[in-house]
Design an enzyme around this catalytic site. Structure first.
Site, PDB file in Angstrom:
ATOM      1  N   ARG A  53       0.809  -1.224   0.000  1.00  0.00           N
ATOM      2  CA  ARG A  53       0.000   0.000   0.000  1.00  0.00           C
ATOM      3  C   ARG A  53       0.837   1.267   0.000  1.00  0.00           C
ATOM      4  O   ARG A  53       0.508   2.247  -0.656  1.00  0.00           O
ATOM      5  CB  ARG A  53      -0.917   0.018   1.235  1.00  0.00           C
ATOM      6  N   TYR A  60       1.429 -20.828  14.787  1.00  0.00           N
ATOM      7  CA  TYR A  60       0.163 -20.966  15.516  1.00  0.00           C
ATOM      8  C   TYR A  60      -1.004 -21.319  14.593  1.00  0.00           C
ATOM      9  O   TYR A  60      -2.115 -21.541  15.061  1.00  0.00           O
ATOM     10  CB  TYR A  60      -0.132 -19.721  16.370  1.00  0.00           C
TER      11      TYR A  60
HETATM   12  P1  NAP Z   1       5.959  -6.256   8.291  1.00  0.00           P
HETATM   13  O1  NAP Z   1       7.317  -5.678   8.065  1.00  0.00           O
HETATM   14  O2  NAP Z   1       4.963  -5.446   9.029  1.00  0.00           O
HETATM   15  O3  NAP Z   1       5.393  -6.691   6.855  1.00  0.00           O
HETATM   16  C1  NAP Z   1       4.072  -6.658   6.492  1.00  0.00           C
HETATM   17  C2  NAP Z   1       4.013  -6.134   5.061  1.00  0.00           C
HETATM   18  O4  NAP Z   1       2.695  -6.316   4.557  1.00  0.00           O
HETATM   19  C3  NAP Z   1       4.336  -4.649   4.960  1.00  0.00           C
HETATM   20  O5  NAP Z   1       5.362  -4.448   3.998  1.00  0.00           O
HETATM   21  C4  NAP Z   1       3.028  -4.001   4.474  1.00  0.00           C
HETATM   22  O6  NAP Z   1       3.308  -2.952   3.533  1.00  0.00           O
HETATM   23  C5  NAP Z   1       2.341  -5.182   3.791  1.00  0.00           C
HETATM   24  N1  NAP Z   1       0.877  -5.059   3.826  1.00  0.00           N
HETATM   25  C6  NAP Z   1       0.085  -4.982   4.910  1.00  0.00           C
HETATM   26  N2  NAP Z   1      -1.211  -4.865   4.535  1.00  0.00           N
HETATM   27  C7  NAP Z   1      -1.223  -4.886   3.178  1.00  0.00           C
HETATM   28  C8  NAP Z   1      -2.244  -4.801   2.203  1.00  0.00           C
HETATM   29  N3  NAP Z   1      -3.535  -4.667   2.554  1.00  0.00           N
HETATM   30  N4  NAP Z   1      -1.913  -4.860   0.902  1.00  0.00           N
HETATM   31  C9  NAP Z   1      -0.606  -4.987   0.533  1.00  0.00           C
HETATM   32  N5  NAP Z   1       0.410  -5.073   1.401  1.00  0.00           N
HETATM   33  C10 NAP Z   1       0.104  -5.017   2.723  1.00  0.00           C
HETATM   34  O7  NAP Z   1       6.065  -7.627   9.085  1.00  0.00           O
HETATM   35  P2  NAP Z   1       6.976  -8.944   8.981  1.00  0.00           P
HETATM   36  O8  NAP Z   1       7.243  -9.319  10.368  1.00  0.00           O
HETATM   37  O9  NAP Z   1       8.095  -8.794   8.019  1.00  0.00           O
HETATM   38  O10 NAP Z   1       5.903 -10.000   8.408  1.00  0.00           O
HETATM   39  C11 NAP Z   1       6.040 -10.597   7.139  1.00  0.00           C
HETATM   40  C12 NAP Z   1       5.276 -11.904   7.129  1.00  0.00           C
HETATM   41  O11 NAP Z   1       5.797 -12.813   8.106  1.00  0.00           O
HETATM   42  C13 NAP Z   1       3.783 -11.771   7.435  1.00  0.00           C
HETATM   43  O12 NAP Z   1       3.047 -12.663   6.611  1.00  0.00           O
HETATM   44  C14 NAP Z   1       3.691 -12.217   8.885  1.00  0.00           C
HETATM   45  O13 NAP Z   1       2.403 -12.696   9.223  1.00  0.00           O
HETATM   46  C15 NAP Z   1       4.719 -13.321   8.895  1.00  0.00           C
HETATM   47  N6  NAP Z   1       5.229 -13.694  10.216  1.00  0.00           N
HETATM   48  C16 NAP Z   1       5.974 -12.799  10.933  1.00  0.00           C
HETATM   49  C17 NAP Z   1       6.498 -13.192  12.168  1.00  0.00           C
HETATM   50  C18 NAP Z   1       7.395 -12.279  12.966  1.00  0.00           C
HETATM   51  O14 NAP Z   1       7.743 -12.624  14.098  1.00  0.00           O
HETATM   52  N7  NAP Z   1       7.839 -11.158  12.439  1.00  0.00           N
HETATM   53  C19 NAP Z   1       6.241 -14.478  12.656  1.00  0.00           C
HETATM   54  C20 NAP Z   1       5.441 -15.346  11.906  1.00  0.00           C
HETATM   55  C21 NAP Z   1       4.956 -14.947  10.679  1.00  0.00           C
HETATM   56  P3  NAP Z   1       2.394  -1.615   3.432  1.00  0.00           P
HETATM   57  O15 NAP Z   1       2.202  -1.095   4.811  1.00  0.00           O
HETATM   58  O16 NAP Z   1       3.207  -0.718   2.547  1.00  0.00           O
HETATM   59  O17 NAP Z   1       1.110  -2.056   2.779  1.00  0.00           O
END
Ligand code: NAP
Length: 284
Positions: free
Chosen positions: A47, A152
């Site tokens: 976004r 989870y």
């Molecule tokens: P993050 O940096 O917050 O990444 C989330 C990304 O999703 C952001 O770049 C955001 O970009 C994008 N996003 C959110 N809503 C969106 C939408 N409606 N349309 C398009 N893009 C969207 O978090 P992260 O920790 O790297 O997470 C990445 C993945 O790993 C996720 O699937 C998360 O569930 C998974 N995960 C993370 C953890 C952890 O501990 N970090 C653990 C398990 C799984 P914009 O804001 O620019 O849209």
């Protein structure tokens, strides 16, 4: 900490185009960067265009192509347009990483239906919209899709019922599409990471020092993961180095989901003792 960056050969993604949702931050940025360094053209779709600046700068300085695309994965019409534009620019899409998600901690009894729906819309429905659109393009010539889940999805966890339900759906989608699309040469897999360091996770999932220490204490390997080491597994599954892997969910969580009772108190001291220590005598 060991370095996972030897897993893939230079040029592993040469002449390929990788479409990474949420490719501007956290895990998405690590994956997009690594794929670019390994030769891919990268489509960064999310976004906020501001979030793409770091990846664009890396592409410019390191010599890989980055297409910055504004996309809300909840909007099927936008998804269709951005996928079309990516194919117009690069010819085709070879790799899709469904990484975008939203999450926050809220006890289920306090979670508004709107909050539940918002997370399902991004983290589950969005994965379907993008997979469907890119899958239609991959039908000729094949490709690989890697979805990002969370442990989870199968264990359950308090405070994240919305995300757990979305990720469980993503794992079901991974297996269903793997089986349905294998005939087109499309492999579909998932990586399920435990807690790894990203700004998004820190702000929403362990916002205080106390919560951070609490989560850390639940990880038997004694540290958070890094986006880069999780990203390397994502790249490996997306690459030609894993041609016979499809429908798999690879867990990488430092042991977070293992039973925890054995690493508490006195038992922890015994379990963590160095192998050179004198073994204790049996007590019976
Ligand atoms: P993050 O940096 O917050 O990444 C989330 C990304 O999703 C952001 O770049 C955001 O970009 C994008 N996003 C959110 N809503 C969106 C939408 N409606 N349309 C398009 N893009 C969207 O978090 P992260 O920790 O790297 O997470 C990445 C993945 O790993 C996720 O699937 C998360 O569930 C998974 N995960 C993370 C953890 C952890 O501990 N970090 C653990 C398990 C799984 P914009 O804001 O620019 O849209």
């Amino acid at each position: 900490m060991s370095d996972a960056s030897h897993l893939l050969r230079p040029g592993s993604f040469a002449n390929k185009t990788a479409f990474v949702t949420g490719g501007g931050t956290g895990l998405g940025l690590a994956v997009a960067t690594r794929m670019g360094r390994l030769g891919a053209n990268v489509v960064c779709a999310s976004r906020s265009l501001e979030h793409h600046e770091e990846l664009l700068a890396r592409g410019t300085s390191e010599g890989f192509e980055v297409m910055s695309a504004q996309l809300d994965v909840r909007e099927p019409g936008d998804v269709k347009r951005v996928v079309r534009e990516a194919c117009e620019r690069f010819g085709r899409i070879d790799v899709l990483i469904n990484n975008a998600a939203g999450n926050f901690v809220r006890p289920a009894m306090l979670l508004a239906p709107k909050g539940f729906k918002a997370v399902i819309d991004i983290a589950l429905n969005g994965v379907f919209y993008v997979s469907r659109e890119v899958g239609r393009r991959m039908r000729e010539g094949g490709g690989t899709i890697v979805n990002i889940s969370a442990p989870y999805a199968s264990t359950g966890k308090p405070g994240v019922v919305h995300s757990a339900c979305a990720k469980a759906g993503v794992e079901a989608m991974t297996r269903s599409l793997a089986s349905e699309w294998a005939q087109f040469g499309i492999r579909v897999n998932a990586v399920s990471p435990g807690p790894f360091v990203s700004k998004g996770a820190a702000d929403r999932l362990w916002p205080s020092e106390e919560m951070e220490q609490q989560v850390l204490g639940q990880i038997p390997l004694g540290r958070f993961g890094t986006a880069e080491e999780v990203g390397e597994l994502v790249c490996l599954l997306a690459s030609d180095a894993t041609p016979w892997v499809t429908g798999a969910v690879w867990l990488a969580d430092g042991g977070w989901t293992l039973p925890q009772a054995m690493v508490e108190g006195d038992v922890a001291r015994v379990v963590r003792r160095k192998p050179t220590d004198t073994p204790s005598e049996p007590t019976t």
